[in-house]
Write a protein that holds these residues in place. Structure first.
Motif: not given
Length: 562
Positions: A480-486
């Motif tokens: 699954r795609p990597f979910i970026e977080r600040p």
């Protein structure tokens, strides 16, 4: 003897032997075919012929591009002269995060700025009023002029068109104007669009954006249009939004009709205020959702152009041909994207983008494949930009103007969509116009009914969705795609800097600027958006401006219908 194809599906059968032979073979092959309809409820035939196109064979069956009724495009050259603007919506984290992402996308082919603020900004709050874990996850945190200045560092706003997702009272544009002023940029050179200026669409279908009362929003929009006309003449202050209503469940025909009704309402409000239609209509733009119903979307846009041309001239009294140009931005529909098998969304976005291009849009945002999961990753956004590059450079979609023009199916469907759209416009007119129709809940009920029908089609299996109710597979969670977080530390630094900046301001000057806004609101001839710009120059924050206007003009409370 086999039952003939239903007349409602095959109006205008040809009586040639070859057609009869085809019809007989078709019916023998599919003796009990279920009638098909598109999303807007228009019956779809298995084959279209010249008999289905009412104007086929006439002396002038279609206008030419750049000429009324603009069915084939609003410019004579269309994409042969200038391709659509690639507006890749982006927003993440702090202004520095956003700036780095923006410059990277522009290096990759994006040709204009589109700015998505954090949800806290949409809701009318500063970062200090929101749980910090939520900040920057869906857009960039911009609360004052300094933040806007940092977000657009390295971008010449006097040369590059900017689109701001900026609901009433348009604080982001105010911040951008003051940032430009600091740089010495002439406001008259600034181009772009207040992408979320349509308060009616927010009231109907996007409640998070709905900051001010219905009458308060109406006044601020008119003030915004008047101010920009005088001081930022190349800016488009009115973006009439169909996207929200279609994503909420409206059919393509309903979304186009409601959008045109909103444009009529806003135009008539401007005329009632004493404005000449040829002064403001050339700066009206439109913003639409593009669903996966390829030909229906193409017909929707072609019919919308045709109807708007007639409305501006015959109903609104426009004389300048520029007033009749149906300029629109298209965004591929996030509602069609799925969390299941997300890489399939790349194919979905490609089909949607082709529909918008064949429909004649002026600018395009292609969704990233991972938008159904979170704020698009940089990787996903780059694929979305590349999708437009491939369609433009490799697929040769710009070689021919209106390449589907003259297709029996497309022309017949365009005519049918026009008829459907006009019937909905009449219904809204009979209800007293768009303002009264949304005030009464008519529009909301219609959208709700359409949304329910669409959901039932999926749940029943009538509408197949790959990976959801068909072609399902076991998914590898690691794929699954990597979910970026600040970065939490960076966001904390942004919060700390903001708190320090606020403490350094003069309380007396802040109060003075807020009181100025209230005095303008109390003066019926005052321009509220002008006071917002003055407040930005004086150092007011986004929340301070929104809070004061909510107090003076009323808090936004959308109507709930059941």
């Amino acid at each position: 003897m086999d039952k003939p194809i239903e007349p409602s599906i095959t109006t205008g059968l040809e009586s040639t032997p070859s057609y009869t032979a085809w019809e007989t073979e078709y019916r023998e092959s599919i003796p009990a075919e279920r009638p098909l309809e598109n999303v807007s409820g228009i019956p779809i035939k298995p084959l279209y012929t010249p008999c289905d196109w009412a104007r086929y064979g006439g002396d002038d069956p279609l206008s030419y591009p750049g000429q009324p009724d603009y069915t084939r495009g609003i410019y004579a050259t269309m994409y042969r002269g200038r391709t659509w603007t690639q507006r890749q919506l982006v927003g993440l984290g702090t202004p520095a995060d956003y700036n780095a992402r923006l410059l990277g996308l522009m290096e990759g082919g994006a040709t204009a700025v589109s700015l998505i603020p954090c949800n806290s900004v949409y809701r009318g709050y500063d970062m200090s009023s929101v749980d910090k874990e939520l900040l920057g996850t869906c857009g960039v945190v911009i609360n004052n002029v300094d933040h806007m200045q940092r977000s657009l560092q390295g971008v010449d706003v006097g040369e590059v068109s900017c689109a701001l997702n900026d609901p009433s009272p348009f604080t982001l544009l105010a911040f951008m104007l003051i940032a430009a002023e600091r740089r010495g940029t002439d406001w008259r050179s600034i181009t772009g669009t207040s992408n979320q200026s349509d308060y009616i669409s927010h009231f109907v279908a996007n409640h998070m954006f709905y900051r001010l009362s219905l009458p308060g929003s109406r006044r601020v929009l008119l003030d915004h249009i008047a101010y920009c006309k005088q001081y930022v003449p190349r800016w488009n202050p009115m973006s009439v939004v169909g996207q929200h209503m279609q994503q909420a469940g409206a059919t393509p025909a309903e979304a186009m009709a409601f959008t045109l009704c909103t444009a009529i309402q806003n135009a008539e409000d401007c005329i009632a205020r004493g404005m000449d239609p040829d002064d403001f209509l050339p700066r009206f733009t439109f913003f639409f959702d593009i669903s996966l119903s390829l030909f229906e979307e193409i017909a929707k846009f072609r019919a919308g152009r045709r109807i708007w041309s007639q409305i501006t001239r015959e109903r609104l009294g426009a004389k300048d041909p520029r007033s009749s140009r149906f300029k629109f931005h298209g965004q591929t529909s996030g509602v069609d994207l799925t969390r299941q098998q997300p890489l399939n969304n790349i194919a979905r976005v490609t089909v949607q983008a082709m529909a918008g291009i064949f429909g004649g849009l002026q600018s395009l945002h292609t969704d990233a494949y991972d938008e159904a999961l979170a704020c698009p990753s940089e990787f996903g956004a780059r694929i979305a930009v590349a999708t437009q590059n491939v369609l433009r450079e490799e697929a040769h979609l710009t070689d021919v103007i209106d390449p589907l023009g003259g297709s029996f199916y497309v022309e017949a469907l365009t005519d049918q969509m026009e008829e459907k759209i006009r019937s909905i416009i009449k219904m809204v007119d009979d209800a007293g116009g768009m303002y009264k129709a949304v005030e009464s809940g008519l529009i909301q009920r219609m959208i709700g009914a359409s949304a329910l029908r669409a959901q039932r089609r999926i749940e029943s299996g009538e509408q197949l969705v790959v990976g959801v109710n068909a072609f399902q597979t076991e998914e590898d969670a690691s794929a699954r795609p990597f979910i970026e977080r600040p970065d939490p530390a960076v966001m904390q630094g942004h919060l700390d800097d903001f708190a320090t900046w606020k403490k350094g301001r003069s309380v007396a000057e802040v109060d003075k600027a807020l009181d100025h806004i209230s005095r303008v609101v109390d003066n019926s001839s005052g321009n509220v958006f002008g006071a917002v710009v003055d407040g930005a120059r004086a150092g007011l924050t986004h929340e301070e401006i929104c809070t004061r206007l909510r107090r003076d003009l009323g808090f936004g409370q959308p109507l709930t219908v059941v």
